[in-house]
Design a protein around this motif. Structure first.
Motif, PDB file in Angstrom:
ATOM      1  N   ARG A 297       0.855  -1.265  -0.021  1.00  0.00           N
ATOM      2  CA  ARG A 297      -0.037   0.170  -0.113  1.00  0.00           C
ATOM      3  C   ARG A 297       0.953   1.275  -0.109  1.00  0.00           C
ATOM      4  NH1 ARG A 297      -3.759  -1.906   4.700  1.00  0.00           N
ATOM      5  NH2 ARG A 297      -1.926  -3.413   4.788  1.00  0.00           N
ATOM      6  N   HIS A 298       1.999   1.160   0.453  1.00  0.00           N
ATOM      7  CA  HIS A 298       2.864   2.254   0.555  1.00  0.00           C
ATOM      8  C   HIS A 298       3.961   2.198  -0.521  1.00  0.00           C
ATOM      9  CE1 HIS A 298       0.831   2.905   4.186  1.00  0.00           C
ATOM     10  NE2 HIS A 298       1.307   1.714   4.533  1.00  0.00           N
ATOM     11  N   VAL A 299       3.514   1.753  -1.691  1.00  0.00           N
ATOM     12  CA  VAL A 299       4.624   1.552  -2.742  1.00  0.00           C
ATOM     13  C   VAL A 299       5.287   2.937  -3.273  1.00  0.00           C
ATOM     14  CG1 VAL A 299       4.161  -0.494  -3.783  1.00  0.00           C
ATOM     15  CG2 VAL A 299       2.892   1.412  -4.259  1.00  0.00           C
ATOM     16  N   SER A 300       4.331   3.997  -3.137  1.00  0.00           N
ATOM     17  CA  SER A 300       4.929   5.273  -3.488  1.00  0.00           C
ATOM     18  C   SER A 300       6.212   5.656  -2.625  1.00  0.00           C
ATOM     19  CB  SER A 300       4.019   6.543  -3.340  1.00  0.00           C
ATOM     20  OG  SER A 300       3.448   6.287  -1.792  1.00  0.00           O
ATOM     21  N   GLN A 301       6.227   4.959  -1.574  1.00  0.00           N
ATOM     22  CA  GLN A 301       7.365   5.324  -0.677  1.00  0.00           C
ATOM     23  C   GLN A 301       8.738   4.312  -0.646  1.00  0.00           C
ATOM     24  OE1 GLN A 301       5.684   5.857   3.306  1.00  0.00           O
ATOM     25  NE2 GLN A 301       4.066   7.045   2.520  1.00  0.00           N
TER      26      GLN A 301
END
Lengths: 233, 931
Positions: free
Chosen positions: A129-133
């Protein structure tokens, strides 16, 4: 590479009309696109446990990652793949992406370039879910949640129901399939590829994962992975 | 060591004396006792006299052992009180401390009143009005703080104990508060206790440990003068007992710190038990040991053992089926004899039916309800996984006589002030002598009275076990309970507890922990390893700043992270149980708890049996299963972990001897028919005087003798048999399941080393009577069994260690180690979904630990626990010596015999393989092809 030998390091077969190779390293190779497909790496799972206060020894944290990366390297070498496609759950949880993990994966990522792997791509899964990071030095190209390519549909979780005829053949991960073998009073539980008529599920790549047995339908083919070999059962 | 005087016999005990006060102050009618006038120094003495008064008014008189216990306490001693169930242990231990505390409380009140009177007088003289004072809670607050801690192994009996302890307090109008604190305690009472603890607190080891996590624990417990450990045998020999030992070591430090280490009323610890063989060791574990300067521990003051030889005659009989052969060869439910039991039940007479497992309890309750719908109102169910409300309802019904038949587990074994029931049934073999002593004590809870228990065999061999129990009881054989040697998982949990409860320093905690008997030999290295485990996960290869369970600053170890504190408090109670899920009605009413592994396999709409009702699963939300009442048959009954009980060593010896008696009778020409004609089943003389169970077991034993052999003393029976499953070896040493599990792995290892042995995989099974080694291919057993290397005691320790590794028996044990040490995270109500991301199965962790950190001490501990449980070297050596000296009877049988059959349904998850994994997969594939 030899194809079709029983319990060899790999097993070639045709899936949706395409030639693919199942590898004992818990990976699937698609020669026509020079693509190595893996699922459920769960990087940083052990680190995530530690961050929550579960006393996992450092040797285990380091050992699991080293073993997984080593196996991935052997799959890359065996296939000379130019593209590595991850079907979701690249990382386990955000708190597991520690500086130590980031550095180790980044060092490994640099060796991919040298070995001719041009792209590392990710179909995001429920743990991503936090792939953007994701650390930029990992150079992960994040794709859509569903990607159709040739006769295949790549996604993280296999669809629950039966697809209509004519839909692309789904290749997915997420469920960490295992097969139970019995003989006499004896039994073994091993990770497996579970290939149905409309969808195929890859074994979880990480060694620090449990598994679920899938119901086997008529015509399903199941290949267990044992000692980095593939055995159809 | 206890002196002869301590063990003096109860020379003047007779039932006639109950109610004939002699040494006690005669009853003084309803008038309030008048010790308030006593001089301060004599107050405690006066109170002890008041205790006599309390006894006299109830028509009792103190037993000599009770007086000895009170005197020993007053003299500053600690120790163990060992007397039969129902003899009055509770008051023997409690009234001494109570007299002391009451004296202190009365003095404190008098001083306070004097001060207040002086104040008021001063105000009046100054022309003012006396100050209004608010009476404290229950008229006695502000209290003294905690003085007496009463630890019970079962929270279900805490309220009974509370009532029993309140009785003298209320009758003598003492200004002392008595409260409980267990998992059942209401939030409101908990809040009150957070402000101020009562003088007397009843609690469980888990709740005590959780009190030790309070930041001001040292202050709260500093004034403690007595700890009473009820039913100590229940805790001893388990990790809960170890947890209690560590908590006691902490309490000893807290109390020693007050008054500069020399308090005028030292902390005294008294353990209570009715059924123990190793009294001195049990007493030392309760009292603790003193550490000397060089860190090697030595015992300090010898504990006092107060014992009595009060007799508790026990009669045991068995339900024997009218038609022989009605009892099955295997199984553990015992429902085939339901009709026989129903015939003997009388709802007009209060009766307890004890079962060995909660699952069996649910099934029997349902079976009786279905068979006798008219009894429903009088029928109750009671076990430890039911909610407090459910249990209370049944207990209240039992007390007021509305409920007369209760199907229960050990949840009703213990406890005081319980109305005596008229009859006790034991469903299934009691499996041990202590257990039957406890349960028999439920019938007629008075010293000197005979108690009788009717046992119901769940399978035919349990008839033999019941005869063996009777014989062991007659010979006075009771089981020993050994304290566990230094389990590091419990220590790891304790270190976090101490870090939360005010923090600790390394050298101090080492000295403190070493005063616990189980840890008296703990090395500095072991402590440091455990400390490193909770500090940084024991990471040696790299620094992991993310890990910060316990942090050290200037030598003081504490917990800073509130999340970790919360997680730890949740997990404190998990030593005994698996992840348990709440079961509630949709309205929110609680029914109890069921293991998550069972509920997670159910789909909404599926029916199951719980709390004596058929329920339908509605949904699972936040670790709670919501259910509604359902009609019809339940699909399944939950099973709780750790259900099956092995027979105790004391009993396995008895079983061998009972079989010997049968063998002699058969050799003398007795047959099953003759035994039946002689009225053996009715308890007449028959071939086995006083042992009708053996006569009833004759049909199955003669069948065994016909199909194979019945081994006599000095003989070892081995059976070879081929089935669809493969090639079986059955071996019958009759040593009890614990030894057999180890023996199976050891024999598999050694058999595989024989020069004629092919590389193969053995699947192992063990029962109380024998072991099974199953191989997929034929195995040269005749040669291997003839070899001396199989049963030799040479290299036993090394071979045992190797079989533990190869058989993966340690993997099972690691489950518990991982849970206690905090490696496996348990779910709890309201758990957020993200918390699930840190759950991993202990078997997965075992595999990665074994591969990447083989020297890990928690792995070592799991192996050691298996070695101690199943490969206890002295016992295994004795077994091997007996077997190597025995005459081998090797029989090939066409099908499994009565002895072998139960083994086939008890397959262990253990296996021992000399084949590679790949070879095993190949072999299994070949086997399918042949089918």
């Amino acid at each position: 590479m030899s194809h079709g030998q029983p319990h060899d390091h790999c097993q070639g077969l045709r899936l949706a009309g395409e030639e693919v190779v199942l590898l004992g390293q818990r990976a699937l190779f698609w020669p026509r696109r020079s693509t190595l497909v893996v699922a459920d790496l769960h990087w940083g799972k052990a680190d995530s446990f530690r961050a929550t206060g579960l006393p996992l020894p450092g040797a285990v944290v380091d050992g699991v990652l080293a073993a997984d990366l080593g196996r991935l390297d052997r799959a890359v070498e065996a296939t000379a793949a130019r593209r590595l496609l991850v079907l979701g759950d690249l990382i386990h949880a955000r708190d597991g992406v520690t500086p130590a993990l980031t550095a180790k994966v980044a060092a490994w990522r640099r060796t991919l370039d040298r070995r001719g792997v041009e792209r590392l791509e990710l179909i995001p899964g429920n743990h991503d879910r936090h792939v953007s990071q994701l650390p930029p030095e990992w150079q992960v190209a994040v794709l859509a949640e569903v990607v159709d390519e040739g006769p295949f549909r790549f996604t993280h979780a296999p669809p629950p129901g039966a697809d209509s005829a004519g839909a692309p053949y789904v290749l997915a991960g997420h469920v960490h399939p295992v097969a139970r073998l019995r003989g006499g009073g004896d039994s073994l539980r091993l990770p497996c590829f579970h290939l149905g008529s409309r969808a195929g599920v890859l074994p979880a790549f990480s060694e620090l994962t449990g598994g679920h047995r899938l119901g086997r339908r008529e015509g399903d083919r199941v290949f267990v992975v044992v000692e980095e070999r593939v055995v159809e059962v | 060591m206890p002196t002869a005087e301590d063990r003096a016999t109860e020379e003047d005990r007779t039932t006639a004396e109950v109610g004939a006060p002699k040494g006690a102050t005669p009853g003084g009618g309803p008038a309030a006792p008048d010790w308030q006038d006593a001089a301060p120094g004599d107050l405690a003495d006066a109170l002890r006299a008041g205790i006599g008064d309390f006894f006299a008014r109830r028509g009792w008189r103190p037993f000599p052992f009770q007086r000895r216990a009170w005197d020993a306490f007053a003299a500053g001693r600690s120790g163990l009180i060992h007397v039969p169930t129902g003899a009055g242990k509770t008051y023997a231990a409690f009234l001494g401390p109570l007299a002391e505390v009451a004296a202190e409380a009365i003095r404190a009140r008098a001083e306070r009143e004097a001060t207040e009177a002086a104040e008021d007088q001063a105000r009046r003289e100054a022309g003012g009005k006396p100050r209004k004072r608010r009476p404290g809670r229950q008229g006695s607050r502000p209290g003294l703080g905690l003085r007496i801690l009463y630890v019970t192994p079962l929270r279900a009996v805490a309220r009974d104990i509370e009532a029993a302890l309140r009785l003298p307090v209320d009758e003598l109008a003492l200004p002392v508060t008595v409260e409980s604190r267990t998992g059942d305690t209401t939030a409101r009472l908990r809040r009150g206790q957070k402000k101020a603890l009562p003088e007397v607190l009843i609690t469980t080891p888990e709740s005590l440990t959780s009190l030790l996590t309070w930041p001001d624990a040292a202050e709260r417990f500093a004034g403690l003068s007595a700890v009473i450990l009820d039913e100590w045998h229940e805790l001893l020999g388990s990790k809960r007992g170890t947890q209690a030992e560590l908590a006691l070591a902490r309490l000893r430090r807290f109390t020693a710190q007050r008054d500069g280490g020399a308090p005028d009323r030292p902390l005294r610890t008294w353990a209570l038990s009715a059924t123990l063989a190793n009294l001195d060791e049990a007493a030392r574990a309760a009292v603790g040991v003193a550490a000397d300067d060089d860190g090697v521990t030595a015992s300090g003051d010898p504990p006092t053992v107060v014992a009595s030889d009060l007799e508790r005659p026990i009669e045991i009989d068995a339900v024997v089926p009218a038609t022989p052969g009605r009892i099955p060869w295997a199984g553990h439910l015992g429902l085939t004899l339901l009709d026989e039991v129903l015939d003997r039940l009388d709802p007009a007479r209060p009766t307890l039916l004890f079962t060995n497992t909660r699952s069996q309890c649910e099934r029997w309750h349902q079976a009786i309800r279905d068979a006798r719908p008219g009894w429903v109102a009088r029928l109750g169910i009671h076990h430890g996984s039911l909610s407090l409300g459910e249990r209370e309802r049944v207990e209240a019904g039992l007390k007021d006589g509305t409920v007369t038949l209760v199907v229960c587990t050990s949840s009703l074994d213990l406890g005081v002030d319980f109305p005596p029931v008229e009859r006790v049934f034991q469903i299934g073999s009691p499996k041990g002598v202590s257990r039957i002593l406890q349960r028999a004590g439920r019938a007629a809870h008075r010293p000197g009275e005979t108690c009788s228990v009717t046992c119901l065999p769940a399978h035919a061999f349990e008839l033999v076990e019941i005869a063996a129990v009777r014989q062991a009881l007659a010979e006075g054989k009771v089981e020993e309970r050994q304290p566990l040697p230094a389990p590091l998982d419990v220590l790891a949990q304790h270190l976090v507890t101490c870090a939360l409860g005010g923090g600790f320093r390394r050298d101090e905690i080492l000295a403190e922990v070493r005063t616990a008997y189980s840890y008296r030999h703990l090395s500095g290295e072991e402590l440091d390893w455990t400390l490193a485990l909770v500090e940084d996960g024991g990471g040696t290869l790299s620094a992991y700043p993310e890990f910060h369970k316990v942090v050290e600053s200037e030598g003081l170890y504490t917990v800073e992270d509130q999340k970790i504190a919360r997680l730890h408090r949740m997990n404190v109670g998990t030593i005994t149980s698996d992840a348990a899920m709440q079961v509630r009605y949709l309205s929110g009413k609680r029914l109890g708890t069921v293991e998550e592994s069972f509920l997670s396999r159910l789909e909404p709409g599926e029916r199951f049996m719980f709390a004596g009702r058929v329920l339908e699963l509605a949904r699972i939300r936040e670790f709670t299963a919501y259910v509604r009442r359902a009609k019809g048959r339940p699909g399944s009954t939950p099973r709780w972990m750790g259900g099956r009980l092995p027979i105790s060593p004391a009993l396995s010896d008895g079983v061998r001897r009972a079989l010997g008696r049968v063998g002699e009778a058969l050799a003398a020409g007795v047959s099953a028919e003759v035994a039946a004609d002689d009225g053996g089943a009715d308890g007449g003389e028959g071939p086995f005087p006083g042992e009708p169970e053996l006569a009833a077991a004759l049909p199955i034993l003669t069948a065994q003798a016909r199909l194979s052999r019945l081994p006599g003393p000095g003989q070892l029976l081995a059976e070879l048999c081929r089935t669809r499953e493969g090639h079986h070896l059955f071996l019958f040493p009759f040593e009890g399941r614990l030894v057999h599990e180890g023996l199976a792995a050891l024999l598999a290892l050694r058999a595989g080393r024989h020069p004629d042995a092919p590389a193969t995989t053995f699947s192992l099974a063990a029962s109380d009577y024998g072991v099974e080694l199953l191989s997929p291919e034929p195995f040269p057993w005749p040669q291997v069994l003839a070899s001396e290397a199989l049963f030799t005691t040479a290299d036993l320790a090394a071979d045992a260690a190797e079989s533990v590794n190869l058989s993966q028996l340690a993997k099972r044990q690691f489950r518990e180690v991982a849970r206690v040490s905090g490696l496996v995270f348990e779910g709890y109500p309201g758990m957020r979904r993200t918390a699930r991301q840190v759950q991993a199965s202990s078997s997965l962790l075992y595999d990665v630990f074994a591969r990447f950190d083989p020297g890990n001490l928690l792995l070592a501990q799991a192996r050691r626990e298996v070695l101690e449980r199943h490969f206890e070297v002295s016992r295994l050596a004795a077994t091997l010596e007996r077997l190597s000296g025995a005459e081998l009877l090797l029989e090939e049988t066409a099908r499994p015999t009565p002895f072998a059959f139960p083994l086939m349904v008890e397959r262990l998850s253990a296996r021992l393989s000399a084949e590679s994994l790949l070879a095993q997969v190949e072999r299994m594939k070949k086997q399918w092809a042949e089918r």
